[in-house]
Motif scaffolding. Structure first.
Motif: not given
Ligand code: UDP
Ligand code: MG
Length: 331
Positions: A19, A21, A23, A58, A112-113, A115, A221-222, A227
């Protein structure tokens, strides 16, 4: 010879569902890392020809989609599903999995990040080959998180367990699902979606793979606080009607309390201990409060039932069906 409980497997066509968003800072790096890993797995004979990375856009508002189009047009290893708007992480994953299940034997969802450690894929595949239909990625520790995220996460998982959810502690949505498990997931019609809580309730042989979490490769972070709160609330309200039950329990307690207080103030009145009017005021307000909450609890119980019914969840999922037609005894 086959081990007890294991299923015969062939090397799977694997789809990585990613996913995305907003990125744009990280997406090219992700494509090269994820694509590279798939190529290696395929050279090692661990995945079949036709395996792909499937990006799910997304509703990004930056250049992500343009970049994704470029990536996919250059290399058949990549494909792109673009959603009409920003539906959120859970829905994006679902859209990707439901699209991918038409082509894949197994699907792994990954952020996608970068991590989540992509090298854990080998162990995901081992579990799949051993017969698991679902493999959960669980993060080893929370070193890379701040004290706030660590604290809230622990609190949240404890609360979820208290409320009866089967969610795995520290399992984000890094997960392998076989085609069979995805077909079963497709039977769940609900819109209020919390995959982490839902998938463990389906059953199926499953296993856990531990992995390390790294810092985000690029971008930020998205998952905004709002959210995250929505996800947390969805997690609780989509899986459990216990909060409604709690109102019922509270109503009962208040009702008992108000009854006792009413009796006590009547006794006081009989002894002539209190000012005129006190007893009636007390009794009226206590009883109204108690009865209201108790009734709310009863209504909550029914609302909970209606809520669960409206989801039209499958009541069971059949894993295998062995059936043999008997030979007809012709006289
Ligand atoms: N993402 C998405 N839609 C959203 C928010 C996030 O598809 O509305 C995706 C984002 O691109 C990433 C994944 O969900 O691939 C996890 O998001 P993020 O890394 O920002 O979250 P964190 O790791 O900080 O919890
Ligand atoms: Mg992340």
């Amino acid at each position: 010879m086959r081990e007890e409980g294991s299923r015969e497997r062939t090397i799977p066509v694997l789809y990585l569902v990613v996913p995305c968003y907003n990125e744009e800072e990280v997406i090219e790096k992700s494509a090269s890392v994820l694509g590279g890993k798939l190529r290696r797995l395929s050279q090692e004979g661990k995945i079949a020809f036709g395996s792909k990375v499937m990006f799910v856009n997304d509703g990004s508002k930056d250049g992500t989609l343009t970049l994704l189009h470029r990536i996919a047009s250059q290399d058949a290893l990549f494909s792109v599903v673009s959603l009409a708007g920003n539906y959120g992480h859970q829905s994006a994953i679902l859209a990707g999995m439901m699209t991918a299940r038409q082509y894949a034997d197994a699907v792994v969802t990954i952020d996608a990040d970068l991590q989540q450690d992509i090298e854990a894929l080998d162990r995901f595949l081992e579990c799949y080959m051993a017969g698991c239909e679902v493999v959960y990625g669980v993060r080893n520790d929370r070193h890379s998180d701040g004290i706030f995220k660590k604290g809230t996460a622990t609190l949240y998982y404890n609360l979820m367990h208290l409320l009866g959810s089967k969610v795995l502690t520290n399992h984000a949505d890094y997960r392998l699902m076989s085609k069979k498990a995805l077909d079963a997931l497709a039977e769940y019609q609900e819109t209020n979606l919390f995959l982490r809580g839902l998938i463990p309730t389906m059953g199926f042989p499953s296993d856990v793979v531990y992995f390390d979490v790294k810092a985000r490769e690029a971008g930020h972070s998205k998952y905004t606080l709002s959210k995250m709160m929505t996800l947390a609330m969805d997690g609780i309200t989509s899986m459990s009607v216990r909060p409604l039950r709690l109102i019922g329990a509270l109503g009962f307690l208040v009702f008992v309390f108000s009854f006792v207080m009413s009796v006590l103030s009547l006794v006081d009145w009989a002894r002539g201990n209190n000012v005129p009017g006190y007893t009636t005021t007390m009794i009226v307000s206590l009883l109204i409060g108690g009865v209201t909450l108790l009734s709310l609890g009863v209504i909550g119980e029914y609302v909970g039932k209606i809520y669960m019914e409206t989801k039209h969840r499958p009541r069971y999922i059949i894993d295998t069906f062995v059936w043999k037609e008997e030979a007809r005894e012709d006289k």
